[in-house]
Write a protein that holds these residues in place. Structure first.
Motif, PDB file in Angstrom:
ATOM      1  N   GLN A  83       0.890  38.343   2.895  1.00  0.00           N
ATOM      2  CA  GLN A  83      -0.153  39.291   2.501  1.00  0.00           C
ATOM      3  C   GLN A  83      -1.491  38.937   3.133  1.00  0.00           C
ATOM      4  O   GLN A  83      -2.223  39.821   3.610  1.00  0.00           O
ATOM      5  CB  GLN A  83      -0.268  39.309   0.977  1.00  0.00           C
ATOM      6  CG  GLN A  83      -1.288  40.308   0.448  1.00  0.00           C
ATOM      7  CD  GLN A  83      -1.337  40.318  -1.066  1.00  0.00           C
ATOM      8  OE1 GLN A  83      -0.598  39.608  -1.726  1.00  0.00           O
ATOM      9  NE2 GLN A  83      -2.227  41.124  -1.628  1.00  0.00           N
ATOM     10  N   ALA A  84      -1.823  37.647   3.142  1.00  0.00           N
ATOM     11  CA  ALA A  84      -3.101  37.231   3.729  1.00  0.00           C
ATOM     12  C   ALA A  84      -3.138  37.517   5.224  1.00  0.00           C
ATOM     13  O   ALA A  84      -4.156  37.971   5.765  1.00  0.00           O
ATOM     14  CB  ALA A  84      -3.340  35.746   3.463  1.00  0.00           C
ATOM     15  N   LEU A  85      -2.034  37.229   5.926  1.00  0.00           N
ATOM     16  CA  LEU A  85      -1.981  37.504   7.364  1.00  0.00           C
ATOM     17  C   LEU A  85      -2.100  39.005   7.638  1.00  0.00           C
ATOM     18  O   LEU A  85      -2.830  39.421   8.550  1.00  0.00           O
ATOM     19  CB  LEU A  85      -0.676  36.966   7.945  1.00  0.00           C
ATOM     20  CG  LEU A  85      -0.640  35.477   8.298  1.00  0.00           C
ATOM     21  CD1 LEU A  85       0.783  35.047   8.615  1.00  0.00           C
ATOM     22  CD2 LEU A  85      -1.553  35.171   9.477  1.00  0.00           C
TER      23      LEU A  85
ATOM     24  N   ARG B 202     -13.536  35.149  18.543  1.00  0.00           N
ATOM     25  CA  ARG B 202     -13.394  33.788  18.004  1.00  0.00           C
ATOM     26  C   ARG B 202     -12.559  33.800  16.727  1.00  0.00           C
ATOM     27  O   ARG B 202     -11.690  32.947  16.520  1.00  0.00           O
ATOM     28  CB  ARG B 202     -14.773  33.192  17.724  1.00  0.00           C
ATOM     29  CG  ARG B 202     -14.696  31.756  17.205  1.00  0.00           C
ATOM     30  CD  ARG B 202     -16.065  31.108  17.140  1.00  0.00           C
ATOM     31  NE  ARG B 202     -15.913  29.740  16.657  1.00  0.00           N
ATOM     32  CZ  ARG B 202     -16.477  29.248  15.568  1.00  0.00           C
ATOM     33  NH1 ARG B 202     -17.264  30.025  14.848  1.00  0.00           N
ATOM     34  NH2 ARG B 202     -16.268  28.010  15.193  1.00  0.00           N
ATOM     35  N   MET B 203     -12.806  34.788  15.855  1.00  0.00           N
ATOM     36  CA  MET B 203     -12.009  34.859  14.639  1.00  0.00           C
ATOM     37  C   MET B 203     -10.553  35.199  14.938  1.00  0.00           C
ATOM     38  O   MET B 203      -9.636  34.708  14.265  1.00  0.00           O
ATOM     39  CB  MET B 203     -12.620  35.885  13.683  1.00  0.00           C
ATOM     40  CG  MET B 203     -13.878  35.372  12.986  1.00  0.00           C
ATOM     41  SD  MET B 203     -14.518  36.520  11.756  1.00  0.00           S
ATOM     42  CE  MET B 203     -15.339  37.713  12.813  1.00  0.00           C
ATOM     43  N   ALA B 204     -10.310  36.036  15.960  1.00  0.00           N
ATOM     44  CA  ALA B 204      -8.925  36.324  16.342  1.00  0.00           C
ATOM     45  C   ALA B 204      -8.232  35.062  16.842  1.00  0.00           C
ATOM     46  O   ALA B 204      -7.058  34.817  16.531  1.00  0.00           O
ATOM     47  CB  ALA B 204      -8.900  37.411  17.420  1.00  0.00           C
ATOM     48  N   ALA B 205      -8.956  34.238  17.609  1.00  0.00           N
ATOM     49  CA  ALA B 205      -8.382  32.971  18.069  1.00  0.00           C
ATOM     50  C   ALA B 205      -8.068  32.047  16.897  1.00  0.00           C
ATOM     51  O   ALA B 205      -7.016  31.394  16.852  1.00  0.00           O
ATOM     52  CB  ALA B 205      -9.343  32.290  19.044  1.00  0.00           C
ATOM     53  N   GLN B 206      -8.969  31.991  15.928  1.00  0.00           N
ATOM     54  CA  GLN B 206      -8.728  31.150  14.749  1.00  0.00           C
ATOM     55  C   GLN B 206      -7.528  31.648  13.952  1.00  0.00           C
ATOM     56  O   GLN B 206      -6.737  30.847  13.440  1.00  0.00           O
ATOM     57  CB  GLN B 206      -9.982  31.129  13.875  1.00  0.00           C
ATOM     58  CG  GLN B 206     -11.162  30.408  14.510  1.00  0.00           C
ATOM     59  CD  GLN B 206     -12.450  30.602  13.722  1.00  0.00           C
ATOM     60  OE1 GLN B 206     -12.567  31.540  12.920  1.00  0.00           O
ATOM     61  NE2 GLN B 206     -13.425  29.736  13.942  1.00  0.00           N
ATOM     62  N   LEU B 207      -7.396  32.963  13.851  1.00  0.00           N
ATOM     63  CA  LEU B 207      -6.261  33.501  13.108  1.00  0.00           C
ATOM     64  C   LEU B 207      -4.955  33.248  13.848  1.00  0.00           C
ATOM     65  O   LEU B 207      -3.937  32.888  13.236  1.00  0.00           O
ATOM     66  CB  LEU B 207      -6.468  34.998  12.876  1.00  0.00           C
ATOM     67  CG  LEU B 207      -5.453  35.692  11.961  1.00  0.00           C
ATOM     68  CD1 LEU B 207      -5.411  35.030  10.591  1.00  0.00           C
ATOM     69  CD2 LEU B 207      -5.792  37.172  11.822  1.00  0.00           C
ATOM     70  N   ASN B 208      -4.956  33.418  15.167  1.00  0.00           N
ATOM     71  CA  ASN B 208      -3.754  33.122  15.941  1.00  0.00           C
ATOM     72  C   ASN B 208      -3.366  31.655  15.829  1.00  0.00           C
ATOM     73  O   ASN B 208      -2.178  31.310  15.862  1.00  0.00           O
ATOM     74  CB  ASN B 208      -3.969  33.479  17.414  1.00  0.00           C
ATOM     75  CG  ASN B 208      -4.008  34.980  17.654  1.00  0.00           C
ATOM     76  OD1 ASN B 208      -3.617  35.763  16.790  1.00  0.00           O
ATOM     77  ND2 ASN B 208      -4.491  35.383  18.810  1.00  0.00           N
ATOM     78  N   ALA B 209      -4.369  30.773  15.684  1.00  0.00           N
ATOM     79  CA  ALA B 209      -4.087  29.336  15.641  1.00  0.00           C
ATOM     80  C   ALA B 209      -3.334  28.931  14.392  1.00  0.00           C
ATOM     81  O   ALA B 209      -2.736  27.843  14.353  1.00  0.00           O
ATOM     82  CB  ALA B 209      -5.394  28.545  15.746  1.00  0.00           C
ATOM     83  N   VAL B 210      -3.346  29.764  13.369  1.00  0.00           N
ATOM     84  CA  VAL B 210      -2.628  29.412  12.142  1.00  0.00           C
ATOM     85  C   VAL B 210      -1.140  29.752  12.250  1.00  0.00           C
ATOM     86  O   VAL B 210      -0.330  29.268  11.448  1.00  0.00           O
ATOM     87  CB  VAL B 210      -3.271  30.130  10.932  1.00  0.00           C
ATOM     88  CG1 VAL B 210      -2.718  31.530  10.755  1.00  0.00           C
ATOM     89  CG2 VAL B 210      -3.065  29.329   9.656  1.00  0.00           C
ATOM     90  N   ILE B 211      -0.755  30.537  13.250  1.00  0.00           N
ATOM     91  CA  ILE B 211       0.638  30.963  13.382  1.00  0.00           C
ATOM     92  C   ILE B 211       1.589  29.774  13.569  1.00  0.00           C
ATOM     93  O   ILE B 211       2.653  29.731  12.936  1.00  0.00           O
ATOM     94  CB  ILE B 211       0.784  31.977  14.530  1.00  0.00           C
ATOM     95  CG1 ILE B 211       0.012  33.261  14.205  1.00  0.00           C
ATOM     96  CG2 ILE B 211       2.258  32.291  14.780  1.00  0.00           C
ATOM     97  CD1 ILE B 211       0.485  33.977  12.975  1.00  0.00           C
ATOM     98  N   PRO B 212       1.288  28.787  14.444  1.00  0.00           N
ATOM     99  CA  PRO B 212       2.203  27.633  14.542  1.00  0.00           C
ATOM    100  C   PRO B 212       2.410  26.921  13.209  1.00  0.00           C
ATOM    101  O   PRO B 212       3.507  26.417  12.942  1.00  0.00           O
ATOM    102  CB  PRO B 212       1.507  26.727  15.565  1.00  0.00           C
ATOM    103  CG  PRO B 212       0.696  27.651  16.407  1.00  0.00           C
ATOM    104  CD  PRO B 212       0.216  28.715  15.467  1.00  0.00           C
ATOM    105  N   LEU B 213       1.370  26.876  12.361  1.00  0.00           N
ATOM    106  CA  LEU B 213       1.540  26.273  11.038  1.00  0.00           C
ATOM    107  C   LEU B 213       2.485  27.105  10.169  1.00  0.00           C
ATOM    108  O   LEU B 213       3.325  26.560   9.440  1.00  0.00           O
ATOM    109  CB  LEU B 213       0.179  26.165  10.339  1.00  0.00           C
ATOM    110  CG  LEU B 213      -0.603  24.866  10.561  1.00  0.00           C
ATOM    111  CD1 LEU B 213      -1.997  24.997   9.977  1.00  0.00           C
ATOM    112  CD2 LEU B 213       0.123  23.694   9.927  1.00  0.00           C
ATOM    113  N   VAL B 214       2.337  28.426  10.248  1.00  0.00           N
ATOM    114  CA  VAL B 214       3.220  29.300   9.485  1.00  0.00           C
ATOM    115  C   VAL B 214       4.663  29.142   9.952  1.00  0.00           C
ATOM    116  O   VAL B 214       5.599  29.152   9.147  1.00  0.00           O
ATOM    117  CB  VAL B 214       2.755  30.765   9.614  1.00  0.00           C
ATOM    118  CG1 VAL B 214       3.711  31.707   8.901  1.00  0.00           C
ATOM    119  CG2 VAL B 214       1.351  30.928   9.045  1.00  0.00           C
TER     120      VAL B 214
END
Length: 679
Positions: free
Chosen positions: A231-233, A256-268
């Motif tokens: 839901q958050a994504l 910059r925010m799009a890059a930060q959001l993409n960076a969380v994908i490997p963690l997911v």
């Protein structure tokens, strides 16, 4: 997506067995049915205090101005337009509020103009409102903004055709639109000061949700946290990319925010692998992700010193988590990411001309669009014919009730009809006290401020609560326009019950689609997508460029599946509020929705382990799993309830895909369960 250290198939059966036994234990001959209780339970969603304050100001201020200039009817019409804006004031990003409020206001103005032009025209008004209902229903299938626009088009047309509004004909459209634009103005006041704050908060909330997911790895709470991450994504990508046109490359803060959001994908992606290992992660890892969330929320670029324990040797999932956290830390604190290296394809909408073409095709050539349009037109036509033949006081309230209730994209039609009747009864208690005890005049201003502020607060709790909050507001505005006082109570209740009865009979009981639910088709499509994801996750790759392209396509496919699964969950939750057989069918297939989520998670976990050193599976094994998933999808399409499992010799299993085979076994166990009675 197992949540205990037991085989996923057993865990799935145990959970749903416990849920079924709990439902049976709660059953009592005099107890309300479960589908009704679901709608009456208040949601845990937080109260939007800012929206409540805006609603109170937006609806009370026009009344004050109307009394000041001795034109209370004009003030009531502006407040009525503001009510539509208050209901549509649900977006977080400021640029999305413009669409959510302004576009429906345009359609509302068109609707009230059409209604005013046919006021008192007898059967011509019946024909025009039926045609407007058809158009309203068809455009409602395009999307959220179009759905609200179609709702306002029909609602205002009904009001214009049923109420003697000020003349000339353009007066009411102007006043109603002014009220909606006043709400929009109030909602945009913080834009110069808060700019990108909603988007930044959404990205930070995603990091916090991922931290909660890592906290829950290896624990029973994992599944619930996984849904929170999805839901958050979805919300973050929608806020960042869902409404923009050509912002990429021109807005460094957005990039910059799009890059930060993409960076969380490997963690997911790494979280399922850590969860399937069955051991909780060191607390330093979720703590580090929460520190990253704080940095995102503050817009900080100060480097973060990570104090992470070294990953154990020979544990691919631990290495994946460690690598993903360090990668995210580097991206979060990068002040100026390269505008041309940030991949925004995970949530980027198609070009405007493509979306317009798709919307027109969806409205004109979609079977679902025509079915809903005809369904709404039938009910509105019946309501208007009834009040034309039989004298019904305040007859336009019948069609208004039909319009509000018959919105399948807003929830179950059956339960909405029942809940609206209950909510109207509750709201009438408040309205009776207001109309009986509060003298008309300036006292209406503070009373309206309080009642209007309750609308966003109660709307967050459920449909029955929203109806109870809106009812006294509408009656107070109606009294200012008609000066009927307490006499409005009885016709309001009677007309609402008539409208609910029309929807229940003509829009539900006699409508074939109500008894042949299509939720199985959506679930089958998602199972097919899961099969494609398995094939893509372990497909052959060649060069380094091909490897990068394959990973991007895999991430996009996984995001689409989880978004689709979230939509399927919502559809099933709506179906569960229906009486049998629809509710029974949804309950029968519900465990498979959970099983598909676990299959996708197990596939992602296996891919992560392969990326960090595990031996890849063979092509024959992947093909066998893909074929089994496609066979399962076909079985879902053919059967109204879970069929008996298809027997097949077990394929050779690799170590890396063992959890995926377990999840498939769990899905087979679900389809082998007792088949509920279905007509």
């Amino acid at each position: 997506m197992s949540t205990e250290q037991i085989p996923p198939g057993e865990q799935s059966g145990n959970r749903h067995g416990r849920a079924g036994r709990a439902r049976q234990d709660r059953h009592h001959p005099l107890a309300p049915p479960e589908w009704l209780l679901r709608g009456l339970r208040p949601s845990s969603a937080p109260i939007p205090w800012a929206a409540a304050a805006r609603a109170g100001i937006a609806m009370a201020a026009p009344l004050a101005v109307g009394f000041a200039v001795d034109e209370p009817e004009y003030g009531a019409l502006v407040s009525m337009g503001a009510l539509a804006g208050v209901i549509g004031d649900t977006a977080d990003a400021y640029r999305m509020r413009i669409l959510n409020i302004a576009v429906p206001q345009f359609f509302g103005a068109v609707g009230v103009a059409l209604g005013t032009l046919v006021y008192g025209r007898g059967w011509l008004a019946v024909a025009v409102l039926t045609l407007v209902a058809l158009v309203s229903g068809m455009i409602s299938s395009i999307g959220t903004v179009a759905s609200v626009s179609g709702l306002l088009l029909l609602l205002n047309a009904v009001v214009g055709a049923g109420l003697a509004l000020p003349q000339p004909w353009w007066t009411a459209p102007v006043l109603l639109t002014a009220g909606g634009l006043f709400v929009l103005l109030l909602s945009l006041l913080g834009w110069p000061l808060r700019g990108r704050q909603p988007e930044r908060s959404a990205v930070a909330a995603t990091y916090r949700a991922v931290a909660g997911l890592l906290d829950a790895a290896g624990r029973p709470a994992y599944e619930e946290q996984r849904q929170a991450v999805t839901q958050a994504l979805n919300q973050a990508y929608d806020l960042l990319l869902g409404r923009r046109a050509r912002a990429h490359g021109r807005s460094p803060s957005l990039v910059r925010m799009a890059a930060q959001l993409n960076a969380v994908i490997p963690l997911v992606e790494a979280a399922p692998a850590a969860h399937l290992r069955g051991r909780p992660l060191p607390p330093e890892i979720p703590a580090a992700v929460r520190r990253l969330a704080d940095a995102v929320a503050a817009g900080s670029t100060e480097p973060l010193v990570l104090d992470l324990p070294a990953p154990p040797a020979g544990v691919p999932s631990a290495r994946a988590i460690d690598s993903a956290v360090r990668h995210a830390a580097g991206v979060v604190h990068e002040p100026d990411p390269d505008l041309f290296t940030v991949d925004d394809r995970l949530g980027r909408p198609a070009a405007l001309r493509i979306r317009a073409r798709r919307a027109a095709r969806a409205a004109l050539f979609s079977g679902a669009s025509w079915r809903y349009g005809l369904r709404l037109a039938l009910c509105i036509g019946l309501a208007q014919v009834l009040v034309s033949v039989v004298e019904v006081e305040r007859s336009y309230w019948v069609a208004l009730t039909v319009t509000f209730v018959l919105k399948p994209d807003f929830g179950s039609v059956f339960s909405r009809a029942v809940l609206r009747a209950l909510g109207t009864a509750g709201g009438l208690v408040v309205a009776a006290a207001v109309l009986a005890e509060v003298p008309r005049g300036w006292w209406d201003v503070p009373v309206m401020a309080v009642l209007a502020a309750l609308i966003p607060a109660f709307s967050a709790k459920g449909y029955a609560f929203q109806t109870a909050a809106i009812t006294p507001v509408i009656l107070l505005l109606s009294d200012l326009l008609s000066h009927s006082g307490f006499d409005l109570i009885r016709p309001r209740l009677l007309d609402s019950l008539i409208g609910c009865a029309i929807v229940l009979v003509a829009g539900y009981l006699l409508w074939p689609e109500s008894w042949h639910t299509r939720i199985g088709d959506r679930l089958a499509d998602t199972v097919d997508d899961a099969a494609s994801y398995v094939a893509r996750a372990f497909g052959p790759v060649g060069s380094e460029a091909a490897l990068r392209a394959a990973r991007t396509a895999r991430v996009q496919a996984r995001r689409r599946i989880y978004r689709d699964l979230a939509d399927v969950r919502n559809e099933f939750q709506r179906a569960l509020t229906e009486p049998p057989p629809t509710g029974a069918r949804a309950a029968a297939w519900w465990p498979l929705v959970v099983a598909v989520e676990r299959i996708v998670d197990a596939t992602t976990a296996a891919r992560v382990r392969v990326n960090h050193g595990a031996a890849p599976p063979g092509a024959a094994e992947v093909a066998g799993i893909t074929a089994e998933l496609r066979a399962l999808a076909e079985a879902v399409r053919r059967h109204p309830a879970p069929p008996a499992p298809r027997t097949a010799p077990p394929p050779p299993q690799s170590a890396v895909l063992a959890p995926l085979h377990q999840e498939l076994s769990a899905a087979r166990t679900i389809t082998a369960g007792p088949t509920p009675t279905a007509s």
